[in-house]
Design a protein around this motif. Sequence first.
Motif, PDB file in Angstrom:
ATOM      1  N   VAL A 156       0.838  -1.203   0.000  1.00 49.62           N
ATOM      2  CA  VAL A 156       0.000   0.000   0.000  1.00 49.62           C
ATOM      3  C   VAL A 156       0.868   1.246   0.000  1.00 49.62           C
ATOM      4  O   VAL A 156       0.572   2.233  -0.688  1.00 49.62           O
ATOM      5  N   HIS A 157       1.952   1.231   0.759  1.00 51.66           N
ATOM      6  CA  HIS A 157       2.880   2.365   0.769  1.00 51.66           C
ATOM      7  C   HIS A 157       3.466   2.600  -0.616  1.00 51.66           C
ATOM      8  O   HIS A 157       3.627   3.751  -1.056  1.00 51.66           O
ATOM      9  N   GLN A 158       3.778   1.526  -1.321  1.00 49.18           N
ATOM     10  CA  GLN A 158       4.312   1.664  -2.678  1.00 49.18           C
ATOM     11  C   GLN A 158       3.306   2.335  -3.602  1.00 49.18           C
ATOM     12  O   GLN A 158       3.671   3.190  -4.412  1.00 49.18           O
ATOM     13  N   TYR A 159       2.043   1.947  -3.476  1.00 47.97           N
ATOM     14  CA  TYR A 159       1.018   2.560  -4.333  1.00 47.97           C
ATOM     15  C   TYR A 159       0.843   4.032  -3.996  1.00 47.97           C
ATOM     16  O   TYR A 159       0.779   4.880  -4.899  1.00 47.97           O
ATOM     17  N   VAL A 160       0.756   4.351  -2.717  1.00 46.82           N
ATOM     18  CA  VAL A 160       0.492   5.724  -2.285  1.00 46.82           C
ATOM     19  C   VAL A 160       1.643   6.651  -2.663  1.00 46.82           C
ATOM     20  O   VAL A 160       1.432   7.790  -3.100  1.00 46.82           O
ATOM     21  N   GLU A 170       2.947   3.946 -14.838  1.00 49.43           N
ATOM     22  CA  GLU A 170       3.133   4.520 -13.511  1.00 49.43           C
ATOM     23  C   GLU A 170       3.690   3.469 -12.571  1.00 49.43           C
ATOM     24  O   GLU A 170       3.356   2.287 -12.679  1.00 49.43           O
ATOM     25  N   GLU A 171       4.512   3.900 -11.623  1.00 49.76           N
ATOM     26  CA  GLU A 171       5.118   2.967 -10.670  1.00 49.76           C
ATOM     27  C   GLU A 171       4.213   2.847  -9.437  1.00 49.76           C
ATOM     28  O   GLU A 171       4.526   3.337  -8.348  1.00 49.76           O
ATOM     29  N   VAL A 224      -7.699  -6.901   1.812  1.00 46.95           N
ATOM     30  CA  VAL A 224      -8.327  -6.743   0.500  1.00 46.95           C
ATOM     31  C   VAL A 224      -7.669  -5.597  -0.272  1.00 46.95           C
ATOM     32  O   VAL A 224      -7.536  -5.656  -1.502  1.00 46.95           O
ATOM     33  N   VAL A 225      -7.215  -4.566   0.447  1.00 45.81           N
ATOM     34  CA  VAL A 225      -6.638  -3.382  -0.217  1.00 45.81           C
ATOM     35  C   VAL A 225      -5.345  -3.729  -0.962  1.00 45.81           C
ATOM     36  O   VAL A 225      -5.252  -3.497  -2.176  1.00 45.81           O
ATOM     37  N   PRO A 226      -4.318  -4.271  -0.281  1.00 45.87           N
ATOM     38  CA  PRO A 226      -3.110  -4.611  -1.048  1.00 45.87           C
ATOM     39  C   PRO A 226      -3.347  -5.678  -2.102  1.00 45.87           C
ATOM     40  O   PRO A 226      -2.673  -5.679  -3.134  1.00 45.87           O
ATOM     41  N   LEU A 227      -4.301  -6.576  -1.855  1.00 47.42           N
ATOM     42  CA  LEU A 227      -4.604  -7.580  -2.870  1.00 47.42           C
ATOM     43  C   LEU A 227      -5.127  -6.907  -4.134  1.00 47.42           C
ATOM     44  O   LEU A 227      -4.730  -7.264  -5.251  1.00 47.42           O
ATOM     45  N   GLY A 274     -11.778   5.805  -3.544  1.00 41.89           N
ATOM     46  CA  GLY A 274     -11.156   5.845  -4.860  1.00 41.89           C
ATOM     47  C   GLY A 274      -9.802   5.188  -4.919  1.00 41.89           C
ATOM     48  O   GLY A 274      -8.937   5.587  -5.693  1.00 41.89           O
ATOM     49  N   ILE A 275      -9.570   4.167  -4.073  1.00 42.30           N
ATOM     50  CA  ILE A 275      -8.263   3.518  -4.018  1.00 42.30           C
ATOM     51  C   ILE A 275      -8.071   2.699  -5.294  1.00 42.30           C
ATOM     52  O   ILE A 275      -8.598   1.597  -5.445  1.00 42.30           O
TER      53      ILE A 275
END
Length: 454
Positions: A156-160, A170-171, A224-227, A274-275
């Motif tokens: 999640v940190h990587q996405y944010v 996008e990375e 569920v979020v990181p998945l 909106g994640i």
Amino acid sequence: MAATLTAPAPGTPARTVPRPPSGGWRSRWPLLPLLATVLLPALPYGFAGGGGPAVGPADIASGIAVLVCVGRLLYLRQRPLSGAAALVLGLPAVGFAVATVTAADPGAALPGLVRYLQVFVLVPAAVCLLLKDAHGFRIVAGALVVLALVQGVVGVHQYVTGTGASYMGEEVRAVGTFGPSDIMGMATVVAYGLLAAAAFALRTPRTAPAWLRPAAAVAAVGLVVPLALSFSRGVWIATAAALLVALCLTGRRQALTSLAVLGATGVVLVGGFGIGSEMIAERAASVTQVTRAPDRSVSDRYAMWSAAGSMWRERPAAGVGLKGFPAHRDAHASVGLSSGSDTAGAGQEFRRQALLSPHNMYLLILSEQGLIGLTAVVGSWAAILLSAVRRLVRARSRGHAALDCGLVAVALMTWQSVNFLYADIGGPTTVLSGVILGLAAWWALTEPEKAGTA
């Protein structure tokens, strides 16, 4: 079972009550190498020697677990596996041996034999033998949840922060500590942890503290979020299938309630906050568009599946030999197959990663081991899954205390069976497949209801 005398009431004879089982890590130290096997795959993926397969910290830990198991069998004269369990777990070795002996270059196939024996025979057997009871099972399953939570937070940190693997320019793709070269690593361990946490929330052990059920439910929903941010379609499908099976085995009312909670969570996280909503929606839609306008990765996968089928038709009985797919790929693949996939981001420079497998475990086995290997391996896995479901249904009807273990075993084995339609072994999480098979086999084949499962 050892017993202790209790003080009788006046006029009544003395009676005996069971003595609680001894606890503490002194009696559970054999679980330490299993826990290390579960927790170490996220560390840097070690070294390779002589052109053989890479050996990581988790592989070393699994080897120690096998040695501990052998030592206990030899010196403590502990009871080995039952005949049925030994047959089911040992059956894949037949296909591995035949494919190695009949390979065009048996020497080149030998590293594959060692790897397959490790993951699909030795590690599952060691898990079965080192787990003494349901408490040990829960400790190992809990380690899967811990690993998933750590990797999920990193993902999640990587996405944010935009420090993940490259995805659509996008990375933002969550890959945890596994990096873009093992794009499925984080998604795999997060799915394992999500399913284990969900099972504990659905069927919490009777002796568990009051906080375990809400904590397990929060962990399952949070994962569920990181998945979702892994953008891994095959893992999404496998996780959904495993959850549906687990929910169906817990009862209709609880299944409907849990589905409502999961649906509401998805709406809030993706629709409300909106994640990754746009990217997730596009990725999910691509699942139904693979036959109309497939992307490059899907086209390559179709080409490799076709190549695997061609190899099998050439050598239907024993296949082209273990580790033989890369060497025979170009002779059987269509001209539309690209030379590799592009990986970048998450601290790694752009690189071209060769396509060395069909990304379908069943087709990989069929192409390299033929019908002999596929029958042996799939027969073993089917026996484990069906026996696990049957034992879970029977345990539920009898009010068995370790229903949570059965639910974890069935969910994880279902996930592995479905995910192998879109993935195969490779990378640091490979050894975890052996642990999952071992957990499922312990529940299915070792009569856990007679092993102190309260």
